[in-house]
Design an enzyme around this catalytic site. Structure first.
Site, PDB file in Angstrom:
ATOM      1  N   TYR A 248       0.818  -1.217   0.000  1.00 52.88           N
ATOM      2  CA  TYR A 248       0.000   0.000   0.000  1.00 52.88           C
ATOM      3  C   TYR A 248       0.852   1.268   0.000  1.00 52.88           C
ATOM      4  CZ  TYR A 248      -3.823  -3.135   1.500  1.00 52.88           C
ATOM      5  OH  TYR A 248      -4.744  -4.144   1.610  1.00 52.88           O
TER       6      TYR A 248
ATOM      7  N   HIS B 212       0.103 -11.654   1.756  1.00 51.17           N
ATOM      8  CA  HIS B 212      -0.892 -10.831   1.063  1.00 51.17           C
ATOM      9  C   HIS B 212      -1.589 -11.591  -0.063  1.00 51.17           C
ATOM     10  CE1 HIS B 212      -1.774  -6.354  -0.070  1.00 51.17           C
ATOM     11  NE2 HIS B 212      -2.841  -7.109  -0.200  1.00 51.17           N
TER      12      HIS B 212
END
Length: 272
Positions: free
Chosen positions: A47, A105
């Site tokens: 991110y 992830h």
């Protein structure tokens, strides 16, 4: 705030997602959310906002033991040394001495699952993360992790909302007492204009998005992490916890099409 107990941690059932929040806007959003009472912040190395989140946490004055922080390792960094390097970088940016939950992830076709979870287990054993888990693992991969490797995963974080059925995955997780953490719980805003959800919302003095969020939070073993940058949206998500959906509402939601997947990158696994 309700919590889920999993692998020795208390996971707040409603958290703040931060994907696509960057820089000062991210810092302000997270600091504001903590001020409103959020205690579950979700981020990831990919991110690019861990530093801003670390600044927000430091400025918030919230005691560390009252806060749950999740971050994630990107699928390109799943070799043991890659995980270590990525984790150290995340921890430094977050300005923390540990995180509460560290997730893979996305799975990778090149990953060595035993070596990967051995490394994650060491991070937990050393006290740098209180728990470990996965995100975006399909049912076949999940079974390998849980049944063959016997990794003590604290959750599987996947896309889940009123427009996407996750029944087989959710039932398997429930049978193993592993929470499902729902990302994109509002289908990237698509729920807001759904006529069925809007009608249910009018009945309860709520928005369609609040109805969709409460539908998730009413399910055993499910947590949700909607992204919200504005204080009004963050408060609305908190207020969704107070809606009481009835049997009629649940039947109407059950009748909605459940085949709308919003996140499906080229490296995603084959979904069940």
């Amino acid at each position: 705030m309700e919590y889920l107990q999993t692998q020795g941690i208390r996971l707040p059932r409603l958290g703040l997602g931060t994907f696509r929040l960057q820089g000062d806007a991210c810092r302000v959003a997270v600091e504001g959310a903590l001020g409103l009472g959020y205690r579950h912040i979700d981020t990831a190395e990919m991110y690019g906002n861990e530093e801003a989140i670390g600044d927000a946490i430091a400025a918030s004055g919230v005691a560390r033991e009252d806060l749950h922080v999740t971050t994630k390792v990107w699928h390109e960094n799943l070799a043991p040394d890659g995980i270590r390097h990525a984790f150290d970088a995340s921890l430094k940016k977050l300005k923390l001495d540990h995180v509460d939950l560290y997730l893979v992830h996305w799975p990778s076709k090149r990953m060595n699952l035993p070596a990967m979870f051995e490394t994650l287990a060491m991070l937990k054993q050393e006290g740098f993360t209180r728990a470990i888990g996965v995100a975006n693992f399909n049912l076949a991969l999940l079974k390998t992790v849980v049944e063959d490797i016997k990794a003590p995963i604290a959750c599987n974080q996947v896309e889940y909302h009123v427009m996407l059925d996750q029944t087989p995955l959710r039932q398997y997780l429930a049978a193993k007492a592993i929470p499902l953490v729902a990302y994109c719980p509002l289908a990237q805003g698509r729920v807001a204009s759904d006529p069925t959800l809007m009608a249910i919302g009018r009945k309860h003095g709520a928005s369609a998005a609040q109805v969709a969020l409460k539908w998730l939070l009413d399910q055993d073993g499910v947590a949700a992490i909607p992204k919200a940058s504005r204080a009004e949206s963050q408060q609305a998500n908190l207020d969704a916890q107070n809606i009481g959906l009835d049997d009629e509402d649940m039947k109407a939601i059950a009748a909605l099409p459940k085949d709308r997947r919003c996140v499906n990158p080229g490296f995603a696994p084959v979904w069940d």
